[in-house]
Design a protein around this motif. Structure first.
Motif, mmCIF file in Angstrom:
data_model
loop_
_atom_site.group_PDB
_atom_site.id
_atom_site.type_symbol
_atom_site.label_atom_id
_atom_site.label_comp_id
_atom_site.label_asym_id
_atom_site.label_seq_id
_atom_site.Cartn_x
_atom_site.Cartn_y
_atom_site.Cartn_z
ATOM 1 N N LEU A 90 0.831 -1.207 0.000
ATOM 2 C CA LEU A 90 0.000 0.000 0.000
ATOM 3 C C LEU A 90 0.863 1.253 0.000
ATOM 4 O O LEU A 90 0.603 2.205 -0.755
ATOM 5 N N SER A 91 1.905 1.267 0.830
ATOM 6 C CA SER A 91 2.795 2.421 0.903
ATOM 7 C C SER A 91 3.479 2.675 -0.429
ATOM 8 O O SER A 91 3.649 3.822 -0.849
ATOM 9 N N ASN A 92 3.873 1.603 -1.103
ATOM 10 C CA ASN A 92 4.570 1.751 -2.377
ATOM 11 C C ASN A 92 3.640 2.290 -3.460
ATOM 12 O O ASN A 92 4.040 3.125 -4.280
ATOM 13 N N LEU A 93 2.382 1.829 -3.466
ATOM 14 C CA LEU A 93 1.412 2.348 -4.437
ATOM 15 C C LEU A 93 1.149 3.830 -4.188
ATOM 16 O O LEU A 93 1.034 4.619 -5.122
ATOM 17 N N MET A 94 1.057 4.207 -2.912
ATOM 18 C CA MET A 94 0.908 5.625 -2.563
ATOM 19 C C MET A 94 2.117 6.420 -3.064
ATOM 20 O O MET A 94 1.976 7.524 -3.600
ATOM 21 N N ALA A 95 3.304 5.846 -2.867
ATOM 22 C CA ALA A 95 4.536 6.526 -3.281
ATOM 23 C C ALA A 95 4.553 6.757 -4.788
ATOM 24 O O ALA A 95 4.920 7.845 -5.252
ATOM 25 N N ILE A 96 4.153 5.750 -5.560
ATOM 26 C CA ILE A 96 4.135 5.879 -7.024
ATOM 27 C C ILE A 96 3.215 7.021 -7.442
ATOM 28 O O ILE A 96 3.560 7.852 -8.298
ATOM 29 N N LEU A 97 2.018 7.092 -6.829
ATOM 30 C CA LEU A 97 1.071 8.156 -7.152
ATOM 31 C C LEU A 97 1.629 9.529 -6.780
ATOM 32 O O LEU A 97 1.642 10.455 -7.602
ATOM 33 N N LEU A 98 2.107 9.664 -5.546
ATOM 34 C CA LEU A 98 2.553 10.973 -5.061
ATOM 35 C C LEU A 98 3.803 11.455 -5.794
ATOM 36 O O LEU A 98 3.947 12.642 -6.089
ATOM 37 N N GLN A 99 4.734 10.534 -6.094
ATOM 38 C CA GLN A 99 5.944 10.947 -6.813
ATOM 39 C C GLN A 99 5.621 11.358 -8.243
ATOM 40 O O GLN A 99 6.267 12.261 -8.791
ATOM 41 N N SER A 100 4.617 10.737 -8.856
ATOM 42 C CA SER A 100 4.232 11.155 -10.211
ATOM 43 C C SER A 100 3.654 12.569 -10.187
ATOM 44 O O SER A 100 3.911 13.372 -11.092
ATOM 45 N N LEU A 101 2.879 12.880 -9.134
ATOM 46 C CA LEU A 101 2.350 14.239 -8.987
ATOM 47 C C LEU A 101 3.485 15.239 -8.748
ATOM 48 O O LEU A 101 3.464 16.364 -9.271
ATOM 49 N N SER A 102 4.462 14.839 -7.954
ATOM 50 C CA SER A 102 5.601 15.701 -7.662
ATOM 51 C C SER A 102 6.377 16.024 -8.935
ATOM 52 O O SER A 102 6.750 17.184 -9.183
ATOM 53 N N ALA A 103 6.635 14.992 -9.742
ATOM 54 C CA ALA A 103 7.349 15.208 -11.004
ATOM 55 C C ALA A 103 6.553 16.123 -11.924
ATOM 56 O O ALA A 103 7.104 17.028 -12.567
ATOM 57 N N VAL A 409 2.167 16.427 1.534
ATOM 58 C CA VAL A 409 1.239 15.811 0.583
ATOM 59 C C VAL A 409 0.075 16.753 0.259
ATOM 60 O O VAL A 409 -0.306 16.900 -0.912
ATOM 61 N N ILE A 410 -0.510 17.380 1.284
ATOM 62 C CA ILE A 410 -1.689 18.227 1.055
ATOM 63 C C ILE A 410 -1.378 19.387 0.092
ATOM 64 O O ILE A 410 -2.120 19.593 -0.885
ATOM 65 N N PRO A 411 -0.291 20.166 0.294
ATOM 66 C CA PRO A 411 0.020 21.208 -0.700
ATOM 67 C C PRO A 411 0.263 20.635 -2.099
ATOM 68 O O PRO A 411 -0.160 21.241 -3.098
ATOM 69 N N LEU A 412 0.921 19.479 -2.179
ATOM 70 C CA LEU A 412 1.188 18.866 -3.491
ATOM 71 C C LEU A 412 -0.108 18.569 -4.234
ATOM 72 O O LEU A 412 -0.242 18.887 -5.428
ATOM 73 N N VAL A 413 -1.078 17.970 -3.543
ATOM 74 C CA VAL A 413 -2.351 17.629 -4.180
ATOM 75 C C VAL A 413 -3.124 18.900 -4.538
ATOM 76 O O VAL A 413 -3.729 18.990 -5.623
ATOM 77 N N LEU A 431 -8.126 11.355 -10.872
ATOM 78 C CA LEU A 431 -6.838 11.448 -10.187
ATOM 79 C C LEU A 431 -6.956 12.293 -8.915
ATOM 80 O O LEU A 431 -6.311 11.990 -7.899
ATOM 81 N N LYS A 432 -7.783 13.341 -8.968
ATOM 82 C CA LYS A 432 -8.025 14.129 -7.753
ATOM 83 C C LYS A 432 -8.615 13.259 -6.657
ATOM 84 O O LYS A 432 -8.189 13.329 -5.489
ATOM 85 N N VAL A 433 -9.603 12.439 -7.023
ATOM 86 C CA VAL A 433 -10.249 11.552 -6.041
ATOM 87 C C VAL A 433 -9.229 10.595 -5.447
ATOM 88 O O VAL A 433 -9.151 10.399 -4.229
ATOM 89 N N LEU A 434 -8.410 9.992 -6.307
ATOM 90 C CA LEU A 434 -7.402 9.037 -5.851
ATOM 91 C C LEU A 434 -6.356 9.713 -4.971
ATOM 92 O O LEU A 434 -5.944 9.159 -3.929
ATOM 93 N N ALA A 435 -5.947 10.917 -5.371
ATOM 94 C CA ALA A 435 -4.931 11.641 -4.601
ATOM 95 C C ALA A 435 -5.460 12.031 -3.222
ATOM 96 O O ALA A 435 -4.763 11.897 -2.212
ATOM 97 N N TRP A 436 -6.705 12.526 -3.175
ATOM 98 C CA TRP A 436 -7.276 12.908 -1.877
ATOM 99 C C TRP A 436 -7.586 11.694 -1.016
ATOM 100 O O TRP A 436 -7.498 11.765 0.218
ATOM 101 N N LEU A 437 -7.939 10.568 -1.641
ATOM 102 C CA LEU A 437 -8.145 9.330 -0.884
ATOM 103 C C LEU A 437 -6.831 8.892 -0.236
ATOM 104 O O LEU A 437 -6.796 8.509 0.940
ATOM 105 N N THR A 438 -5.750 8.958 -0.989
ATOM 106 C CA THR A 438 -4.420 8.633 -0.459
ATOM 107 C C THR A 438 -4.060 9.564 0.698
ATOM 108 O O THR A 438 -3.583 9.121 1.745
ATOM 109 N N THR A 439 -4.318 10.858 0.496
ATOM 110 C CA THR A 439 -4.052 11.837 1.555
ATOM 111 C C THR A 439 -4.877 11.528 2.792
ATOM 112 O O THR A 439 -4.381 11.593 3.924
ATOM 113 N N GLY A 440 -6.142 11.177 2.587
ATOM 114 C CA GLY A 440 -7.028 10.849 3.706
ATOM 115 C C GLY A 440 -6.541 9.653 4.500
ATOM 116 O O GLY A 440 -6.578 9.661 5.744
ATOM 117 N N ILE A 441 -6.061 8.621 3.794
ATOM 118 C CA ILE A 441 -5.533 7.430 4.474
ATOM 119 C C ILE A 441 -4.338 7.803 5.346
ATOM 120 O O ILE A 441 -4.226 7.369 6.498
#
Length: 465
Positions: A90-103, A409-413, A431-441
């Motif tokens: 789960l952490s790795n999937l979150m990382a993939i999503l968040l790092q793609s947003l960061s890039a 994470v919150i400023p990034l999203v 993607l917004k829904v997925l990103a905010w769901l990740t942030t919520g978790i």
């Protein structure tokens, strides 16, 4: 002349669907000495272009396999077997999503996350975010420095405190390699990652884990939330895997590529940067899972449920597995992991200080200052606690990282979901829904941790009864 240039920039931004007015003026590019230094020729095919873009993802990935991960994975594997593999996944999937947003943020806006925060928020908020990020980097460096010092102690008998001081010299390596070219830093990091992967492949072969139990461990379980001890380690794994300073780092180092500054060029850069980081993070998933699997197979399966100290794991691996090579390979991988992570941690410290504060110092002064901010707490903690407290310090450092994660994470999203900043590249609804769901978790897990471990649970219970 200056007004014409500004008008031209605004016209170009408007043509691409972005509004340039949100940026603060007179801000230098992130990592100015490496900014757009690696050319991406137009005529390259897919695989050669992927190779040209590859590198930043691996610099980010090393933070996902640092010694802090070792402490949490060893504790989780020895105490709970394969149960926490689901948290690593789960952490790795979150990382993939968040790092793609960061890039994407760095490529589209030309700002790293720290600079974007400075552009967007008031000065008090910016200073608060900077201080929180510096605490996170210090916590991360605490884990990396102690891990490297432990490895030097295990391999060569060097005292832990001296080992901590020796690891401070990595700043010299960063300065030397960055002067040679950013590709040299990337090459060194990739070699060290491959070394760690090779070492743990050997460890898995030697430990002979139960494949069925391993696969079952990747299935999420409610027990993780209900069990306070398991939750503590799970949050440590989350903090060790999804690292806040890596979001700042990635948004900066993707700008070392000289891609076309138009819609097509940015779209291509986003595609290849996402592929680069996703592939690198899948390799990090293998490393993290391998550490926990080896701990579960070597210790939990043999009734040794309290192996959290890296030194204990080193001493017990060879006799438990019946292979003298196991302990040495373990220590070599630990040393490579610690040195790899301190290299990227030094870069992250420079990016954060420049981005939030817009400080313009000589490169060697910046790196030395950011390194000292991180190394001093490690020296103090090591001097106070010595070898006996290293496991507690390592796990606690990862929990500190996890607690700070929301503030990155919150400023990034928010930024990547803002059409004024991102234009055509704004996050689509799914993607917004997925990103905010990740942030919520992330936020919920951290709140659950605070309620369970601060005594607030009992207080709230009294208030409602």
């Amino acid at each position: 002349m200056a007004s014409r240039l500004k008008m031209k920039a605004n016209n170009q931004a408007a043509s691409e669907g972005t509004e340039d007015g949100w940026r603060l003026p007179n801000q230098t590019p992130s990592l100015e000495e490496a900014h757009r230094t690696i050319a991406i020729p137009k005529e390259l095919g897919f695989w050669r272009k992927l190779l040209a873009f590859s590198g930043p993802g691996y610099l980010v990935a090393v933070g996902y396999m640092d010694p802090g991960n070792w402490a949490t994975d060893l504790a989780g594997g020895s105490k709970f077997g394969y149960s926490l593999l689901s948290i690593i996944l789960l952490s790795n999937l979150m990382a993939i999503l968040l790092q793609s947003l960061s890039a994407k943020l760095g490529i589209v806006t030309g700002r790293d996350l720290a600079q974007a925060c400075r552009d967007h928020y008031s000065k008090p908020v910016v200073l608060t975010l900077w201080l929180l990020c510096e605490i996170a980097i210090a916590a991360c460096d605490l884990a990396e420095v102690i891990g490297s010092a432990i490895a030097l102690n295990l391999l060569f008998g060097i005292p832990i405190l001296w080992g901590v001081c020796i690891t401070a010299l990595d700043v010299i390596a960063v300065m030397y390699l960055q002067n040679k070219g950013f590709r040299y830093i990337e090459a060194l990091v990739i070699v060290l990652i491959l070394s760690i992967g090779g070492c743990f492949l050997i460890e898995i072969i030697l430990s002979r884990p139960d494949v069925t139990a391993v696969l079952g461990g990747f299935i999420p379980k409610l027990e993780v939330i209900r069990n306070k001890e398991m939750l503590y380690i799970a949050i440590g794994i989350l903090g060790a895997t999804v690292m806040p300073h890596n979001l700042y780092l990635h948004s900066s180092i993707v700008q070392t590529r000289k891609y076309e500054q138009n819609t097509e060029g940015r779209a291509e850069a986003i595609k290849f940067a996402t592929l680069d980081s996703s592939l690198a993070l899948m390799f990090a998933l293998f490393i993290n899972a391998a550490i926990l699997i080896v701990a579960a197979a070597a210790f939990h399966s043999h009734g040794q449920n309290e192996v959290a100290e890296i030194q204990d794991a080193y001493k017990l691996l060879s006799p438990t597995l019946g292979a003298t090579l196991a302990s040495t390979v373990f220590a070599v991988a630990l040393l490579a992991s610690g040195q790899n992570s301190t290299l990227t941690g030094t870069l992250a410290g420079q990016i954060v200080m420049e981005g939030f504060l817009n400080l313009r110092l000589r490169p060697w002064v910046r790196r030395l200052l950011t390194r000292l901010l991180a190394i001093i707490p490690a020296v103090i903690c090591t001097a106070l606690y010595g070898e006996s407290g290293t496991a507690r310090l390592l796990i606690f450092s990862q929990v500190v990282l996890s607690l700070q994660l929301s503030f990155a994470v919150i400023p990034l999203v928010i930024f990547t979901s803002d059409r004024k900043k991102m234009g055509k590249f704004v996050n689509p609804t799914w993607l917004k829904v997925l990103a905010w769901l990740t942030t919520g978790i992330i936020v919920v897990l951290n709140l659950k941790y605070l309620l369970d471990w601060s005594g607030l649970t009992q207080l709230i219970a009294r208030l409602f009864h």
